[in-house]
Design a protein around this motif. Sequence first.
Motif, PDB file in Angstrom:
ATOM      1  N   VAL A  34      11.004 -71.934  25.448  1.00 53.53           N
ATOM      2  CA  VAL A  34      11.052 -72.449  26.818  1.00 53.53           C
ATOM      3  C   VAL A  34      12.509 -72.616  27.219  1.00 53.53           C
ATOM      4  N   VAL A  35      12.881 -72.051  28.365  1.00 48.25           N
ATOM      5  CA  VAL A  35      14.234 -72.194  28.913  1.00 48.25           C
ATOM      6  C   VAL A  35      14.115 -72.799  30.304  1.00 48.25           C
ATOM      7  N   LEU A  36      14.956 -73.790  30.587  1.00 46.87           N
ATOM      8  CA  LEU A  36      14.944 -74.498  31.870  1.00 46.87           C
ATOM      9  C   LEU A  36      16.301 -74.362  32.542  1.00 46.87           C
ATOM     10  N   GLY A  37      16.272 -74.169  33.860  1.00 49.61           N
ATOM     11  CA  GLY A  37      17.509 -74.121  34.624  1.00 49.61           C
ATOM     12  C   GLY A  37      17.352 -74.846  35.953  1.00 49.61           C
ATOM     13  N   ILE A  38      18.383 -75.555  36.368  1.00 52.91           N
ATOM     14  CA  ILE A  38      18.429 -76.226  37.675  1.00 52.91           C
ATOM     15  C   ILE A  38      19.568 -75.596  38.465  1.00 52.91           C
ATOM     16  N   PHE A  39      19.312 -75.253  39.714  1.00 48.37           N
ATOM     17  CA  PHE A  39      20.291 -74.469  40.472  1.00 48.37           C
ATOM     18  C   PHE A  39      20.285 -74.883  41.938  1.00 48.37           C
ATOM     19  N   PRO A  40      21.402 -74.695  42.663  1.00 48.39           N
ATOM     20  CA  PRO A  40      21.433 -74.955  44.109  1.00 48.39           C
ATOM     21  C   PRO A  40      20.523 -73.955  44.819  1.00 48.39           C
ATOM     22  N   ASN A  41      19.682 -74.441  45.725  1.00 48.94           N
ATOM     23  CA  ASN A  41      18.675 -73.545  46.321  1.00 48.94           C
ATOM     24  C   ASN A  41      18.992 -73.098  47.745  1.00 48.94           C
ATOM     25  N   ALA A  42      20.190 -73.404  48.258  1.00 51.79           N
ATOM     26  CA  ALA A  42      20.494 -73.082  49.654  1.00 51.79           C
ATOM     27  C   ALA A  42      20.357 -71.584  49.945  1.00 51.79           C
ATOM     28  N   ALA A  43      20.683 -70.749  48.973  1.00 49.25           N
ATOM     29  CA  ALA A  43      20.634 -69.296  49.194  1.00 49.25           C
ATOM     30  C   ALA A  43      19.279 -68.689  48.864  1.00 49.25           C
ATOM     31  N   PHE A  44      18.313 -69.523  48.499  1.00 51.27           N
ATOM     32  CA  PHE A  44      17.021 -69.009  48.026  1.00 51.27           C
ATOM     33  C   PHE A  44      15.865 -69.687  48.763  1.00 51.27           C
ATOM     34  N   PRO A  45      15.519 -69.210  49.958  1.00 45.86           N
ATOM     35  CA  PRO A  45      14.460 -69.847  50.749  1.00 45.86           C
ATOM     36  C   PRO A  45      13.127 -69.954  50.015  1.00 45.86           C
ATOM     37  N   LEU A  46      12.805 -68.982  49.186  1.00 50.37           N
ATOM     38  CA  LEU A  46      11.541 -69.023  48.459  1.00 50.37           C
ATOM     39  C   LEU A  46      11.449 -70.256  47.566  1.00 50.37           C
ATOM     40  N   CYS A  47      12.608 -70.770  47.141  1.00 50.29           N
ATOM     41  CA  CYS A  47      12.628 -71.895  46.197  1.00 50.29           C
ATOM     42  C   CYS A  47      12.760 -73.241  46.893  1.00 50.29           C
ATOM     43  N   GLN A  48      12.748 -73.257  48.212  1.00 55.54           N
ATOM     44  CA  GLN A  48      12.877 -74.500  48.967  1.00 55.54           C
ATOM     45  C   GLN A  48      11.491 -74.972  49.408  1.00 55.54           C
ATOM     46  N   ALA A  49      11.110 -76.166  48.980  1.00 59.46           N
ATOM     47  CA  ALA A  49       9.839 -76.791  49.389  1.00 59.46           C
ATOM     48  C   ALA A  49       8.628 -75.964  48.988  1.00 59.46           C
ATOM     49  N   ARG A  50       8.781 -75.082  48.024  1.00 54.30           N
ATOM     50  CA  ARG A  50       7.670 -74.254  47.568  1.00 54.30           C
ATOM     51  C   ARG A  50       7.747 -74.097  46.054  1.00 54.30           C
ATOM     52  N   ALA A  51       6.606 -73.907  45.443  1.00 52.47           N
ATOM     53  CA  ALA A  51       6.538 -73.548  44.024  1.00 52.47           C
ATOM     54  C   ALA A  51       5.921 -72.161  43.905  1.00 52.47           C
ATOM     55  N   PHE A  52       6.363 -71.390  42.927  1.00 51.16           N
ATOM     56  CA  PHE A  52       5.762 -70.083  42.693  1.00 51.16           C
ATOM     57  C   PHE A  52       5.903 -69.746  41.208  1.00 51.16           C
ATOM     58  N   GLN A  53       5.135 -68.777  40.767  1.00 48.32           N
ATOM     59  CA  GLN A  53       5.258 -68.293  39.400  1.00 48.32           C
ATOM     60  C   GLN A  53       5.162 -66.775  39.388  1.00 48.32           C
ATOM     61  N   THR A  54       5.824 -66.180  38.416  1.00 43.73           N
ATOM     62  CA  THR A  54       5.825 -64.739  38.242  1.00 43.73           C
ATOM     63  C   THR A  54       5.670 -64.440  36.753  1.00 43.73           C
ATOM     64  N   SER A  55       4.940 -63.387  36.423  1.00 44.25           N
ATOM     65  CA  SER A  55       4.705 -63.034  35.028  1.00 44.25           C
ATOM     66  C   SER A  55       4.666 -61.525  34.878  1.00 44.25           C
ATOM     67  N   ASP A  56       5.012 -61.060  33.683  1.00 47.38           N
ATOM     68  CA  ASP A  56       4.807 -59.650  33.357  1.00 47.38           C
ATOM     69  C   ASP A  56       3.708 -59.480  32.303  1.00 47.38           C
TER      70      ASP A  56
END
Length: 286
Positions: A2-24
Amino acid sequence: MVVLGIFPNAAFPLCQARAFQTSDGTSRLFAMPFTETHSMWQLSWPMPEAAAIEAAKSSESLRAEALARCEGWHDPIPAIISAAPPDLLSGYPAFDRAPAQAPQDVCPAWGPASIATLAGDAAHCMSPFKGQGANQALLDGLALAESLYRHLSPSRRHWLKALDRSLPRPDSLPPDSGAREISQRVAQALRAFEAEMTERTRAKVTLSHDAVKELHRPEFLLPAFHVRRKGLGGAKAEAHVHSLRRAGVGAAAAGDPAQLDRLERLAFGLDPLPSPSLTSDPSSPA
Protein backbone atom coordinates in the motif's frame (compact mmCIF):
# COMPACT_ATOMS: atom_id res chain seq x y z
CA MET A 1 1.68 -3.33 -0.79
CA VAL A 2 0.00 0.00 0.00
CA VAL A 3 1.37 3.42 -1.01
CA LEU A 4 -0.25 6.69 0.10
CA GLY A 5 0.28 10.19 -1.25
CA ILE A 6 -1.18 13.60 -0.36
CA PHE A 7 -0.95 16.31 -3.01
CA PRO A 8 -2.24 19.83 -3.84
CA ASN A 9 -5.41 19.38 -5.91
CA ALA A 10 -5.79 22.82 -7.53
CA ALA A 11 -4.63 21.49 -10.92
CA PHE A 12 -6.76 18.34 -10.74
CA PRO A 13 -10.52 19.02 -10.88
CA LEU A 14 -11.35 15.31 -10.82
CA CYS A 15 -9.78 15.12 -7.35
CA GLN A 16 -11.71 18.06 -5.88
CA ALA A 17 -14.84 17.17 -3.86
CA ARG A 18 -14.98 13.78 -5.57
CA ALA A 19 -13.69 10.27 -4.97
CA PHE A 20 -12.82 7.82 -7.74
CA GLN A 21 -10.96 4.57 -8.25
CA THR A 22 -9.11 3.05 -11.18
CA SER A 23 -7.80 -0.49 -11.63
CA ASP A 24 -6.06 -2.62 -14.21
CA GLY A 25 -7.21 -5.83 -12.56
CA THR A 26 -4.13 -6.15 -10.35
CA SER A 27 -3.20 -2.67 -9.10
CA ARG A 28 -5.91 -0.36 -7.79
CA LEU A 29 -5.80 3.37 -7.08
CA PHE A 30 -8.37 5.17 -4.95
CA ALA A 31 -8.39 8.97 -4.64
CA MET A 32 -10.45 11.28 -2.43
CA PRO A 33 -10.34 14.82 -0.97
CA PHE A 34 -8.16 15.23 2.13
CA THR A 35 -8.61 18.95 2.86
CA GLU A 36 -10.07 21.82 0.85
CA THR A 37 -6.74 22.26 -0.93
CA HIS A 38 -5.30 18.74 -0.92
CA SER A 39 -6.41 15.27 -1.95
CA MET A 40 -4.97 11.85 -1.26
CA TRP A 41 -4.45 8.71 -3.29
CA GLN A 42 -3.95 5.13 -2.18
CA LEU A 43 -2.33 2.69 -4.59
CA SER A 44 -2.25 -1.02 -3.72
CA TRP A 45 -1.22 -4.26 -5.38
CA PRO A 46 -0.10 -7.79 -4.41
CA MET A 47 3.66 -8.09 -4.00
CA PRO A 48 6.16 -10.49 -2.38
CA GLU A 49 7.10 -9.34 1.11
CA ALA A 50 10.82 -8.96 0.39
CA ALA A 51 10.15 -6.78 -2.67
CA ALA A 52 7.66 -4.67 -0.71
CA ILE A 53 10.16 -4.05 2.08
CA GLU A 54 12.77 -3.02 -0.52
CA ALA A 55 10.33 -0.64 -2.26
CA ALA A 56 9.38 0.96 1.07
CA LYS A 57 12.94 2.05 1.88
CA SER A 58 12.39 5.61 0.62
CA SER A 59 9.66 7.86 -0.71
CA GLU A 60 11.35 8.06 -4.10
CA SER A 61 11.60 4.27 -4.45
CA LEU A 62 7.90 4.12 -3.60
CA ARG A 63 7.10 6.78 -6.19
CA ALA A 64 9.15 4.99 -8.84
CA GLU A 65 7.31 1.73 -8.15
CA ALA A 66 3.94 3.49 -8.19
CA LEU A 67 4.66 5.24 -11.51
CA ALA A 68 5.84 1.98 -13.05
CA ARG A 69 2.62 0.28 -11.93
CA CYS A 70 0.48 3.04 -13.42
CA GLU A 71 2.38 3.64 -16.65
CA GLY A 72 -0.14 4.34 -19.40
CA TRP A 73 -3.04 4.91 -17.00
CA HIS A 74 -5.44 7.74 -17.75
CA ASP A 75 -4.87 11.35 -16.68
CA PRO A 76 -4.42 12.59 -14.05
CA ILE A 77 -3.11 9.46 -12.31
CA PRO A 78 0.61 9.68 -13.24
CA ALA A 79 0.48 13.41 -12.50
CA ILE A 80 -1.06 13.07 -9.03
CA ILE A 81 1.48 10.40 -8.11
CA SER A 82 4.25 12.80 -9.15
CA ALA A 83 2.57 15.72 -7.35
CA ALA A 84 2.84 14.21 -3.85
CA PRO A 85 5.89 15.77 -2.13
CA PRO A 86 8.34 13.29 -0.57
CA ASP A 87 7.32 14.11 3.00
CA LEU A 88 3.66 13.33 2.16
CA LEU A 89 4.32 10.03 0.43
CA SER A 90 4.56 6.79 2.41
CA GLY A 91 4.16 3.08 1.86
CA TYR A 92 4.33 -0.21 3.67
CA PRO A 93 3.67 -3.92 3.26
CA ALA A 94 0.13 -4.60 4.52
CA PHE A 95 -0.67 -7.78 6.41
CA ASP A 96 -3.63 -9.41 8.07
CA ARG A 97 -4.26 -12.68 9.85
CA ALA A 98 -7.19 -14.93 10.68
CA PRO A 99 -9.46 -13.37 13.33
CA ALA A 100 -9.51 -14.67 16.89
CA GLN A 101 -12.39 -17.10 17.31
CA ALA A 102 -12.46 -16.98 21.12
CA PRO A 103 -11.13 -14.63 23.82
CA GLN A 104 -8.34 -17.05 24.73
CA ASP A 105 -7.01 -16.71 21.17
CA VAL A 106 -6.02 -13.07 21.78
CA CYS A 107 -2.95 -13.94 23.90
CA PRO A 108 -3.16 -17.70 24.59
CA ALA A 109 0.23 -18.06 26.27
CA TRP A 110 -0.61 -15.75 29.15
CA GLY A 111 -3.50 -17.60 30.77
CA PRO A 112 -6.73 -16.40 32.43
CA ALA A 113 -4.96 -14.80 35.41
CA SER A 114 -2.76 -12.55 33.29
CA ILE A 115 -2.98 -8.82 33.92
CA ALA A 116 -1.78 -8.02 30.38
CA THR A 117 -3.77 -7.88 27.16
CA LEU A 118 -3.52 -6.85 23.53
CA ALA A 119 -5.56 -4.30 21.59
CA GLY A 120 -5.65 -2.64 18.16
CA ASP A 121 -3.54 -4.15 15.39
CA ALA A 122 -1.68 -6.32 17.90
CA ALA A 123 -4.94 -8.14 18.61
CA HIS A 124 -6.72 -8.01 15.26
CA CYS A 125 -4.53 -6.71 12.43
CA MET A 126 -6.49 -6.28 9.22
CA SER A 127 -6.03 -4.85 5.76
CA PRO A 128 -6.89 -1.16 5.24
CA PHE A 129 -9.47 -1.86 2.54
CA LYS A 130 -12.54 -1.64 4.76
CA GLY A 131 -11.30 1.37 6.74
CA GLN A 132 -11.84 -0.42 10.06
CA GLY A 133 -8.37 -0.79 11.59
CA ALA A 134 -8.23 2.57 13.40
CA ASN A 135 -11.98 2.50 14.12
CA GLN A 136 -11.74 -0.82 15.92
CA ALA A 137 -8.61 0.27 17.81
CA LEU A 138 -10.48 3.33 19.11
CA LEU A 139 -13.39 1.14 20.16
CA ASP A 140 -10.91 -1.18 21.90
CA GLY A 141 -9.74 1.72 24.06
CA LEU A 142 -13.30 2.56 25.04
CA ALA A 143 -14.22 -1.07 25.74
CA LEU A 144 -11.08 -1.61 27.82
CA ALA A 145 -11.71 1.50 29.91
CA GLU A 146 -15.33 0.53 30.51
CA SER A 147 -14.41 -3.01 31.52
CA LEU A 148 -11.74 -1.86 33.97
CA TYR A 149 -14.15 0.71 35.39
CA ARG A 150 -16.90 -1.86 35.89
CA HIS A 151 -14.66 -4.38 37.58
CA LEU A 152 -12.71 -1.96 39.76
CA SER A 153 -15.43 0.51 40.72
CA PRO A 154 -15.95 0.74 44.50
CA SER A 155 -19.63 1.53 44.05
CA ARG A 156 -22.59 0.13 42.13
CA ARG A 157 -23.75 3.62 41.23
CA HIS A 158 -21.30 3.64 38.30
CA TRP A 159 -22.92 0.64 36.58
CA LEU A 160 -25.77 2.38 34.77
CA LYS A 161 -24.05 2.06 31.38
CA ALA A 162 -23.24 -1.58 32.11
CA LEU A 163 -26.89 -2.24 32.92
CA ASP A 164 -28.03 -0.51 29.73
CA ARG A 165 -25.65 -2.62 27.62
CA SER A 166 -26.33 -5.88 29.48
CA LEU A 167 -22.66 -6.12 30.40
CA PRO A 168 -21.40 -8.23 33.33
CA ARG A 169 -22.02 -6.67 36.72
CA PRO A 170 -19.37 -7.83 39.23
CA ASP A 171 -19.75 -7.16 42.93
CA SER A 172 -18.42 -3.81 44.06
CA LEU A 173 -14.75 -3.76 45.01
CA PRO A 174 -14.27 -3.09 48.75
CA PRO A 175 -12.17 0.01 49.45
CA ASP A 176 -9.74 -2.00 51.58
CA SER A 177 -9.07 -4.64 48.89
CA GLY A 178 -5.53 -5.99 48.80
CA ALA A 179 -3.18 -6.28 45.85
CA ARG A 180 -4.16 -9.91 45.20
CA GLU A 181 -7.89 -9.17 44.91
CA ILE A 182 -7.26 -6.09 42.78
CA SER A 183 -5.03 -8.14 40.49
CA GLN A 184 -7.77 -10.77 40.15
CA ARG A 185 -10.28 -8.05 39.27
CA VAL A 186 -7.95 -6.61 36.66
CA ALA A 187 -7.58 -10.05 35.09
CA GLN A 188 -11.38 -10.48 35.06
CA ALA A 189 -11.76 -7.06 33.44
CA LEU A 190 -9.23 -7.91 30.73
CA ARG A 191 -10.87 -11.26 29.95
CA ALA A 192 -14.26 -9.53 29.68
CA PHE A 193 -12.70 -6.92 27.38
CA GLU A 194 -11.15 -9.63 25.20
CA ALA A 195 -14.51 -11.39 24.89
CA GLU A 196 -16.21 -8.19 23.72
CA MET A 197 -13.35 -7.28 21.38
CA THR A 198 -13.20 -10.73 19.80
CA GLU A 199 -16.91 -10.75 19.05
CA ARG A 200 -16.90 -7.18 17.71
CA THR A 201 -13.88 -7.46 15.42
CA ARG A 202 -14.24 -10.98 13.99
CA ALA A 203 -16.44 -9.96 11.07
CA LYS A 204 -14.40 -6.79 10.41
CA VAL A 205 -11.16 -8.79 10.02
CA THR A 206 -12.86 -11.29 7.73
CA LEU A 207 -14.42 -8.59 5.52
CA SER A 208 -11.11 -6.73 5.32
CA HIS A 209 -9.37 -9.93 4.25
CA ASP A 210 -12.00 -10.59 1.58
CA ALA A 211 -11.60 -7.03 0.29
CA VAL A 212 -7.92 -7.69 -0.51
CA LYS A 213 -8.95 -10.37 -2.98
CA GLU A 214 -11.93 -8.44 -4.34
CA LEU A 215 -10.02 -5.24 -5.13
CA HIS A 216 -7.00 -6.85 -6.81
CA ARG A 217 -8.35 -9.34 -9.32
CA PRO A 218 -9.16 -9.22 -13.05
CA GLU A 219 -12.90 -9.54 -12.33
CA PHE A 220 -12.72 -6.07 -10.76
CA LEU A 221 -12.89 -4.67 -14.30
CA LEU A 222 -16.22 -6.36 -15.06
CA PRO A 223 -19.46 -4.42 -14.52
CA ALA A 224 -21.21 -7.62 -13.41
CA PHE A 225 -18.68 -8.01 -10.61
CA HIS A 226 -19.51 -4.59 -9.14
CA VAL A 227 -23.23 -5.07 -9.57
CA ARG A 228 -23.01 -8.24 -7.50
CA ARG A 229 -20.50 -6.84 -5.01
CA LYS A 230 -22.44 -3.67 -4.26
CA GLY A 231 -25.97 -4.92 -4.90
CA LEU A 232 -26.52 -2.15 -7.45
CA GLY A 233 -29.67 -3.34 -9.18
CA GLY A 234 -28.94 -6.47 -11.18
CA ALA A 235 -29.06 -6.74 -14.96
CA LYS A 236 -30.40 -3.21 -15.47
CA ALA A 237 -27.46 -1.64 -13.60
CA GLU A 238 -24.99 -3.87 -15.43
CA ALA A 239 -26.42 -2.84 -18.82
CA HIS A 240 -26.16 0.83 -17.80
CA VAL A 241 -22.48 0.43 -16.90
CA HIS A 242 -21.81 -1.22 -20.27
CA SER A 243 -23.56 1.70 -21.98
CA LEU A 244 -21.47 4.20 -20.03
CA ARG A 245 -18.30 2.44 -21.09
CA ARG A 246 -19.31 2.39 -24.74
CA ALA A 247 -19.98 6.13 -24.51
CA GLY A 248 -16.60 6.72 -22.85
CA VAL A 249 -18.06 7.92 -19.55
CA GLY A 250 -15.60 7.38 -16.72
CA ALA A 251 -12.64 8.81 -14.85
CA ALA A 252 -10.54 8.58 -17.99
CA ALA A 253 -12.81 11.17 -19.64
CA ALA A 254 -12.72 13.64 -16.77
CA GLY A 255 -9.65 15.68 -17.67
CA ASP A 256 -11.79 18.63 -18.80
CA PRO A 257 -13.28 20.44 -15.77
CA ALA A 258 -16.26 21.53 -17.85
CA GLN A 259 -17.20 17.91 -18.46
CA LEU A 260 -17.23 16.72 -14.85
CA ASP A 261 -20.80 17.70 -13.97
CA ARG A 262 -22.02 16.39 -17.31
CA LEU A 263 -20.25 13.09 -16.80
CA GLU A 264 -21.82 12.70 -13.36
CA ARG A 265 -25.29 13.35 -14.77
CA LEU A 266 -24.70 10.76 -17.47
CA ALA A 267 -23.39 8.23 -14.94
CA PHE A 268 -26.49 8.60 -12.77
CA GLY A 269 -28.83 8.42 -15.75
CA LEU A 270 -30.00 12.01 -15.43
CA ASP A 271 -29.08 12.82 -19.06
CA PRO A 272 -29.32 10.61 -22.16
CA LEU A 273 -26.09 8.98 -23.26
CA PRO A 274 -24.36 10.48 -26.32
CA SER A 275 -22.56 8.58 -29.04
CA PRO A 276 -19.11 7.22 -28.06
CA SER A 277 -17.17 10.45 -28.39
CA LEU A 278 -16.28 11.67 -24.90
CA THR A 279 -12.96 9.91 -24.91
CA SER A 280 -10.73 8.47 -27.55
CA ASP A 281 -9.65 5.56 -25.35
CA PRO A 282 -12.59 3.87 -23.63
CA SER A 283 -10.41 0.84 -22.92
CA SER A 284 -8.24 2.72 -20.42
CA PRO A 285 -8.08 1.14 -16.96
CA ALA A 286 -11.16 2.20 -15.02
